[in-house]
Scaffold this active site. Structure first.
Site, mmCIF file in Angstrom:
data_model
loop_
_atom_site.group_PDB
_atom_site.id
_atom_site.type_symbol
_atom_site.label_atom_id
_atom_site.label_comp_id
_atom_site.label_asym_id
_atom_site.label_seq_id
_atom_site.Cartn_x
_atom_site.Cartn_y
_atom_site.Cartn_z
ATOM 1 N N ASP A 259 -3.795 33.867 23.453
ATOM 2 C CA ASP A 259 -4.341 32.626 24.038
ATOM 3 C C ASP A 259 -5.748 32.906 24.583
ATOM 4 O O ASP A 259 -6.011 32.753 25.780
ATOM 5 C CB ASP A 259 -3.425 32.083 25.145
ATOM 6 C CG ASP A 259 -3.269 33.050 26.327
ATOM 7 O OD1 ASP A 259 -2.957 32.563 27.444
ATOM 8 O OD2 ASP A 259 -3.476 34.270 26.138
ATOM 9 N N ASP B 274 -7.733 38.630 26.114
ATOM 10 C CA ASP B 274 -7.237 38.542 24.734
ATOM 11 C C ASP B 274 -8.356 38.895 23.751
ATOM 12 O O ASP B 274 -8.135 39.594 22.760
ATOM 13 C CB ASP B 274 -6.780 37.121 24.406
ATOM 14 C CG ASP B 274 -5.731 36.577 25.337
ATOM 15 O OD1 ASP B 274 -6.074 36.263 26.496
ATOM 16 O OD2 ASP B 274 -4.569 36.482 24.927
ATOM 17 N N ASN C 175 -4.083 30.178 28.459
ATOM 18 C CA ASN C 175 -5.317 30.277 29.261
ATOM 19 C C ASN C 175 -6.130 28.990 29.173
ATOM 20 O O ASN C 175 -6.946 28.691 30.037
ATOM 21 C CB ASN C 175 -6.179 31.438 28.762
ATOM 22 C CG ASN C 175 -5.692 32.767 29.281
ATOM 23 O OD1 ASN C 175 -5.255 32.871 30.425
ATOM 24 N ND2 ASN C 175 -5.727 33.788 28.445
ATOM 25 N N THR D 289 0.075 38.333 23.515
ATOM 26 C CA THR D 289 -0.728 38.500 24.742
ATOM 27 C C THR D 289 -0.906 37.164 25.462
ATOM 28 O O THR D 289 -1.850 37.000 26.257
ATOM 29 C CB THR D 289 -2.112 39.097 24.420
ATOM 30 O OG1 THR D 289 -2.828 38.164 23.582
ATOM 31 C CG2 THR D 289 -1.997 40.438 23.730
ATOM 32 N N PHE E 186 1.622 35.250 34.634
ATOM 33 C CA PHE E 186 1.315 33.974 33.981
ATOM 34 C C PHE E 186 2.005 33.799 32.625
ATOM 35 O O PHE E 186 2.546 32.732 32.327
ATOM 36 C CB PHE E 186 -0.199 33.787 33.808
ATOM 37 C CG PHE E 186 -0.539 32.537 33.038
ATOM 38 C CD1 PHE E 186 -0.898 32.615 31.694
ATOM 39 C CD2 PHE E 186 -0.439 31.288 33.635
ATOM 40 C CE1 PHE E 186 -1.183 31.457 30.970
ATOM 41 C CE2 PHE E 186 -0.709 30.130 32.919
ATOM 42 C CZ PHE E 186 -1.082 30.211 31.589
ATOM 43 N N ASN E 187 1.965 34.803 31.761
ATOM 44 C CA ASN E 187 2.504 34.618 30.404
ATOM 45 C C ASN E 187 3.987 34.265 30.431
ATOM 46 O O ASN E 187 4.466 33.480 29.613
ATOM 47 C CB ASN E 187 2.296 35.872 29.558
ATOM 48 C CG ASN E 187 0.855 36.076 29.165
ATOM 49 O OD1 ASN E 187 0.069 35.131 29.202
ATOM 50 N ND2 ASN E 187 0.492 37.298 28.828
ATOM 51 N N HIS F 133 -5.504 43.147 31.092
ATOM 52 C CA HIS F 133 -4.087 43.007 30.789
ATOM 53 C C HIS F 133 -3.792 43.180 29.289
ATOM 54 O O HIS F 133 -3.034 44.063 28.888
ATOM 55 C CB HIS F 133 -3.607 41.610 31.206
ATOM 56 C CG HIS F 133 -3.894 41.224 32.626
ATOM 57 N ND1 HIS F 133 -3.237 41.781 33.709
ATOM 58 C CD2 HIS F 133 -4.758 40.312 33.137
ATOM 59 C CE1 HIS F 133 -3.691 41.222 34.825
ATOM 60 N NE2 HIS F 133 -4.612 40.336 34.528
ATOM 61 N N ASP F 134 -4.377 42.297 28.487
ATOM 62 C CA ASP F 134 -4.030 42.266 27.051
ATOM 63 C C ASP F 134 -4.549 43.493 26.297
ATOM 64 O O ASP F 134 -3.840 44.035 25.429
ATOM 65 C CB ASP F 134 -4.573 40.979 26.426
ATOM 66 C CG ASP F 134 -3.978 39.742 27.094
ATOM 67 O OD1 ASP F 134 -4.604 38.674 27.033
ATOM 68 O OD2 ASP F 134 -2.901 39.859 27.700
HETATM 69 O O1 RIB Z 1 -1.171 37.495 33.559
HETATM 70 C C1 RIB Z 1 -2.120 37.968 32.626
HETATM 71 C C2 RIB Z 1 -1.983 37.258 31.312
HETATM 72 O O2 RIB Z 1 -2.244 35.866 31.489
HETATM 73 C C3 RIB Z 1 -3.010 37.733 30.266
HETATM 74 O O3 RIB Z 1 -2.456 37.621 28.985
HETATM 75 C C4 RIB Z 1 -4.145 36.748 30.426
HETATM 76 O O4 RIB Z 1 -4.886 36.559 29.212
HETATM 77 C C5 RIB Z 1 -3.402 35.501 30.745
HETATM 78 O O5 RIB Z 1 -2.992 34.917 29.503
HETATM 79 CA CA CA Z 2 -3.623 36.339 27.274
#
Ligand code: RIB
Ligand code: CA
Length: 313
Positions: free
Chosen positions: A11, A16, A40, A125, A167-168, A240-241
């Site tokens: 996203d 990403d 996102n 991701t 979040f994901n 993160h990703d």
């Molecule tokens: O919490 C981090 C995740 O949420 C990552 O994948 C970032 O791109 C958002 O999508």
């Molecule tokens: Ca992401």
């Protein structure tokens, strides 16, 4: 060692975007395709961003298929870390002209798995909507998945930076629940480790030495991303990703442990949280592998090396 066949479901999203760059440039990854999902930003924007990114890095031979516009069972709650476009702060990234694959992401994933000569690693991701829908629509193809290495979750060592909900997972917890209970080999790269791969002054200093068009765009991405992160949490931008993707390249970057993860689908205060049982207290065995620590220095060395690689832009 031959390259690992990979599909990335994303996203984009600044982090990403860097994961896509790393996957395209790594000799250890055979990026078979990219699928997009809402998260996102809206699906239209994450898909446009994926096209812009892949075109800019010269990956126009890698198909991109658009996926789900909404989570499985609840309204879309957009992320807040990338700006309204999902990739704010990138003036030098050309507009997209690269065509999309005409298939829906779920069908593209199915066709790619069905025609592959070896199991494929899925690297989600973003929210897990596309992956869950694939598992629901094509259960007979589940065994063609080698493993899933996803960015998502937060499991222990609560802190002001490691929140109960990531979040994901929070964005589509029903989808995440399907994925973690699918029986597929799932590794979850969560906030417990990704909040230790932060871009701050030392990392900007190293990235600033990469004097290429790609290096400039990556710096633009991270300048925006770090400023927004620092404004929210007072720390640098967490990659993160990119860490989830890096784990496919070099599994030794992290330490892991098996656990049973339950996802809170009803809680009033912990809705979307990933609740880990490390001691089989619930008597449900284990369903995922969790990343528990990361070698941050080696992760950044890998990132710098891939960005410096002359093979790309
Ligand atoms: O919490 C981090 C995740 O949420 C990552 O994948 C970032 O791109 C958002 O999508
Ligand atoms: Ca992401």
């Amino acid at each position: 060692m031959s390259a690992t066949p990979v599909l990335i479901d994303c996203d984009p999203g600044h982090d990403d975007a860097i994961a896509l760059v790393m996957a395209h440039r790594s000799p250890d990854i055979d990026l078979l395709g990219v699928t997009t999902v809402c998260g996102n930003a809206t699906l239209d924007r994450t898909t446009t961003n994926a096209r812009r990114i892949m075109e800019f890095i010269g990956a126009t031979d890698t198909p991109i298929a658009e996926g789900c516009r909404e989570p499985l069972a609840r309204p879309l709650v957009l992320g807040t870390a990338d700006g309204p476009s999902g990739l704010d702060g990138t003036p030098d990234l050309p507009e997209a002209s690269m065509a999309l694959d005409e298939r829906h992401a779920v069908d593209f994933i199915a066709d790619t798995l069905a025609s592959a000569s070896e199991p494929i690693t899925l690297v989600p991701t973003g929210p897990l909507t596309n992956i869950a829908l694939f598992l629901l629509k094509y259960p007979h193809l589940k065994d063609r998945i080698g493993r899933i290495v996803l960015m998502g979750g937060a499991f222990y060592r609560r802190s002001e930076y490691i929140t109960p909900t990531e979040f994901n997972i929070f964005c589509d917890p029903e989808a995440a629940n399907i994925v973690v209970n699918s029986g597929v080999d799932v590794t979850m790269v969560g906030l417990d480790v990704t909040m230790h791969v932060l871009v701050e002054e030392p990392q900007f200093a190293e990235l600033g030495k990469i004097d290429t068009p790609l290096g400039k765009v990556v710096l633009d991405w991270l300048a925006f991303y770090e400023k927004l992160h620092r404004g929210i949490m007072g720390v640098g931008g967490a990659l993160h990703d990119p860490l989830a993707l890096a784990v496919v390249i070099d599994p030794s970057l992290i330490e892991t442990r098996p656990a049973h993860i339950a996802i809170d689908l009803t809680g009033s205060h912990m809705f979307g949280a990933t609740v880990a049982d490390f001691w089989n207290e619930r008597g449900e065995g284990t369903n995922v592998t969790i990343a528990t620590s990361v070698d941050s220095d080696r992760f950044f060395d890998l990132l710098y090396g891939l960005l410096r690689d002359e093979r790309g832009v």
